[in-house]
Write an enzyme that holds these catalytic residues in place. Structure first.
Site, PDB file in Angstrom:
ATOM      1  N   ASP A   1      -9.854  -4.680  -4.779  1.00 27.12           N
ATOM      2  CA  ASP A   1      -9.311  -3.753  -3.784  1.00 27.12           C
ATOM      3  C   ASP A   1     -10.167  -2.486  -3.699  1.00 27.12           C
ATOM      4  O   ASP A   1     -10.248  -1.730  -4.667  1.00 27.12           O
ATOM      5  CB  ASP A   1      -7.874  -3.388  -4.177  1.00 27.12           C
ATOM      6  CG  ASP A   1      -7.112  -2.671  -3.068  1.00 27.12           C
ATOM      7  OD1 ASP A   1      -7.757  -2.001  -2.240  1.00 27.12           O
ATOM      8  OD2 ASP A   1      -5.872  -2.779  -3.056  1.00 27.12           O
TER       9      ASP A   1
ATOM     10  N   SER B   1       0.833  -1.193   0.000  1.00 28.32           N
ATOM     11  CA  SER B   1       0.000   0.000   0.000  1.00 28.32           C
ATOM     12  C   SER B   1       0.875   1.253   0.000  1.00 28.32           C
ATOM     13  O   SER B   1       1.732   1.396  -0.858  1.00 28.32           O
ATOM     14  CB  SER B   1      -0.966  -0.052   1.188  1.00 28.32           C
ATOM     15  OG  SER B   1      -2.023   0.858   1.042  1.00 28.32           O
TER      16      SER B   1
ATOM     17  N   HIS C   1      -7.947  -5.523  -0.417  1.00 28.76           N
ATOM     18  CA  HIS C   1      -6.682  -4.843  -0.076  1.00 28.76           C
ATOM     19  C   HIS C   1      -5.925  -5.728   0.902  1.00 28.76           C
ATOM     20  O   HIS C   1      -5.996  -5.542   2.119  1.00 28.76           O
ATOM     21  CB  HIS C   1      -6.991  -3.478   0.543  1.00 28.76           C
ATOM     22  CG  HIS C   1      -5.821  -2.542   0.595  1.00 28.76           C
ATOM     23  ND1 HIS C   1      -5.142  -2.122  -0.529  1.00 28.76           N
ATOM     24  CD2 HIS C   1      -5.220  -1.931   1.645  1.00 28.76           C
ATOM     25  CE1 HIS C   1      -4.176  -1.290  -0.177  1.00 28.76           C
ATOM     26  NE2 HIS C   1      -4.206  -1.166   1.135  1.00 28.76           N
TER      27      HIS C   1
END
Length: 226
Positions: free
Chosen positions: A176, A122, A207
């Protein structure tokens, strides 16, 4: 508030054997910490075959605008929902400087740049890609998971002179809701079009990281650590 630009990052360190000649520096995502990816080490056969040092730094604690100003571990502030547009460049540059310091520490400890992999998930992946691609001497490779390329419009001007020699693994979940897969795909496409060596893979997940992605990372790492 901690400032990543003026102090060494706290970190978790694991070694899979004595006197490692390879290192993997792995940056966590927003709100997590360096312990987040510790459990991945026993799942990597590539790391069990040779001594590898894993460095899992903790991001500084800072207020995050999109989360109502709540203080949490973050590599940079998230200013709005358009995460690839509303970017905290001061925070990004401070974290790049801090991660550069981590890499320099490994080099000073005798691990050559060509034996260091920089990885991240991320926003940790965003810092890993931006930091690693700008290094003057290429690393063994870069891993960006569920992430996107910051300062993409400036590529390739800010990339290091030999950055195209570095292999990149970029993985993403097709479901996601936090970092849309389209952002990851656009980043991979932009890098490829600029001549970078990108392996792009997706999995039907949110995610997160799935077992199949870990297996793919393991195979990729085997080539980088050999």
């Amino acid at each position: 508030m901690n400032d990543s630009s003026d102090q060494k990052l706290e970190r978790v360190m694991l070694e899979t054997g004595d006197a490692p000649r390879h290192a993997v520096i792995w940056l966590h995502g927003l709100g997590a910490d360096g312990h987040d990816f510790e459990p991945i080490v026993p799942q990597l056969a590539s790391a069990s075959r040779r001594p590898v040092r894993f460095v899992f730094p903790h991001a500084p604690v800072r207020p995050v605008t999109i989360n109502g100003g709540m203080a949490m571990r973050a590599w940079y502030d998230i200013l709005g929902v358009d995460i690839d547009r509303d970017q905290d460049m001061a925070g990004i540059r401070a974290s790049i400087q801090a991660v550069d310091g981590l890499i320099d520490e490994q080099e000073a400890d005798g691990i050559a740049p060509g034996n260091i992999v920089l990885a991240g998930f991320s926003q940790g992946g965003a810092i890993a890609l931006r930091c690693g691609l700008a290094r003057s001497e290429p690393l063994a490779g870069l891993i960006g998971l569920s992430t996107y390329l910051v300062e993409a419009d400036g590529l390739p001007d800010w990339a290091g002179p030999d950055a195209r020699a570095m292999p990149l693994f970029i993985g993403h979940g097709t479901q996601d809701p936090i970092v849309p897969v389209g952002l990851g795909e656009a980043s991979a496409r932009r890098l490829r079009s600029a001549g970078f060596d990108v392996e792009w893979q997706t999995w039907p997940m949110p995610h997160a990281v799935c077992a199949e992605e870990v297996q793919a990372i393991d195979g990729w790492l085997e080539k980088r650590l050999s």
